[in-house]
Scaffold this active site. Structure first.
Site, PDB file in Angstrom:
ATOM      1  N   ILE A  39       6.925  -8.366   4.346  1.00 24.65           N
ATOM      2  CA  ILE A  39       5.438  -8.924   4.403  1.00 24.65           C
ATOM      3  C   ILE A  39       5.070  -9.365   3.102  1.00 24.65           C
ATOM      4  CG2 ILE A  39       4.759  -7.583   6.695  1.00 24.65           C
ATOM      5  CD1 ILE A  39       3.593  -5.615   4.969  1.00 24.65           C
ATOM      6  N   ASP A  40       4.180 -10.294   2.913  1.00 27.16           N
ATOM      7  CA  ASP A  40       3.625 -10.636   1.773  1.00 27.16           C
ATOM      8  C   ASP A  40       3.022  -9.657   0.949  1.00 27.16           C
ATOM      9  OD1 ASP A  40       4.581 -13.179   2.590  1.00 27.16           O
ATOM     10  OD2 ASP A  40       2.808 -13.859   3.660  1.00 27.16           O
TER      11      ASP A  40
END
Length: 305
Positions: free
Chosen positions: A138-139
């Site tokens: 995930i970012d």
């Protein structure tokens, strides 16, 4: 050979510092690294070198010559992380906002992988020394749940589940605008942006299918609180899809408007995660609360409604 990237500054982007602008273009780039590139002459505006405090103007042509990546040595670091579950095959962690998942140029320390190497005895080797155990990511500014593989057999099982779309991944997000319908599905292919190679976009060219289901949880007039369920897992999928339908994520430095809520990075949280255990076959589900920063925003929006 270094990679050359080019941007043309739009009217919306005018007035932003060059180092801040570039940092937002690369998910793994730090501001310190970008400032060093500027100092070393790797960044040109209209063919000329500039300083980090230069403010971009409409129509500027920006060129970045990304240096060859440095050889990374990943070392274990005693960084506190919240491990929700762990056994001999898998771990589930709650990644905080602002933490990069794995090392990259400019982020060689302080990443989730550095922490995992300290706290976990074993991690799968399929993704090599830089991304051990990492099945999906995930970012940096997205918080929430990630599944980690502790051996190669578990890694292969989890990857196959992602490909077969049998995992459960549910996110919460705050988006701009008032979404009129309670439920929806965004079915739009995502690929690399031809103009901005560091961004993704909805496109038919060199793209992969991408499907996001969403449910409106609460409306605040100018903003909407939504729950999103991923059917696929493309890079920046939720951020790109909601921009595509006209409701970009609040705080998103890459895909959202500049004037937004007071949050550093996109208001996005990976709340729920479900998968079949690689060894036992049991379907396991996990859930974590939003970080306090997002809870505070929700309370502010409720009070201002």
């Amino acid at each position: 050979m270094s990679e050359q990237l080019t941007w043309t500054i739009s009217e919306q982007q005018q007035g932003e510092r060059i180092d801040k602008f570039l940092t937002a273009q690369g998910e793994e780039w730090s501001r310190t690294q970008v400032q060093q590139w500027i100092k070393d002459g790797h960044v040109l505006i209209n063919g000329r070198t500039i300083k980090s405090n230069y403010k971009v103007e409409t129509g500027d042509t920006l060129e970045l010559f990304v240096p060859e990546p440095e050889v990374l040595e990943v070392v274990p670091e005693n960084i506190p992380i919240e491990i929700i579950y762990e056994d001999e095959d898998v771990a589930v962690v709650n990644k905080p906002r602002g933490m990069v998942v794995h090392p990259a140029p400019g982020h060689t320390t302080g990443t989730l992988v550095n922490a995992l190497m300290y706290h976990c005895n074993d991690l799968s080797s399929i993704n090599g020394v830089v991304r051990p155990g990492i099945v999906h990511r995930i970012d940096k500014d997205t918080s929430g749940l990630l599944m980690i593989a502790k051996n190669d057999r578990a890694h292969e099982s989890l990857v196959n589940q992602l490909k077969a779309k049998t995992t459960e991944r549910v996110y919460q997000a705050i988006v701009h605008g008032n979404i009129p319908h309670d439920h929806g599905t965004i079915d739009a292919p995502i690929g690399r942006d031809k103009v901005d190679r560091q961004s993704m976009t909805v496109t038919e060219e060199n793209s992969r299918d991408a499907v996001t289901h969403f449910t409106v949880l609460e409306r605040f007039g100018d903003f909407t609180f939504v729950e999103c369920q991923l059917e696929t897992g493309r890079t920046h999928q939720i951020r790109v899809h909601f921009k595509y339908i006209g409701f970009p994520l609040a705080g998103d430095p890459k895909y959202g408007p500049k004037k937004t809520l007071s949050i550093d990075g996109q208001a996005l949280h990976a709340q729920k995660l479900g998968f079949e255990h690689p060894r036992t076959g049991e379907f396991m589900r996990f859930k974590v609360e939003m970080p306090e920063e997002m809870k505070k925003l929700i309370r502010q929006l409720q009070n201002n409604r």
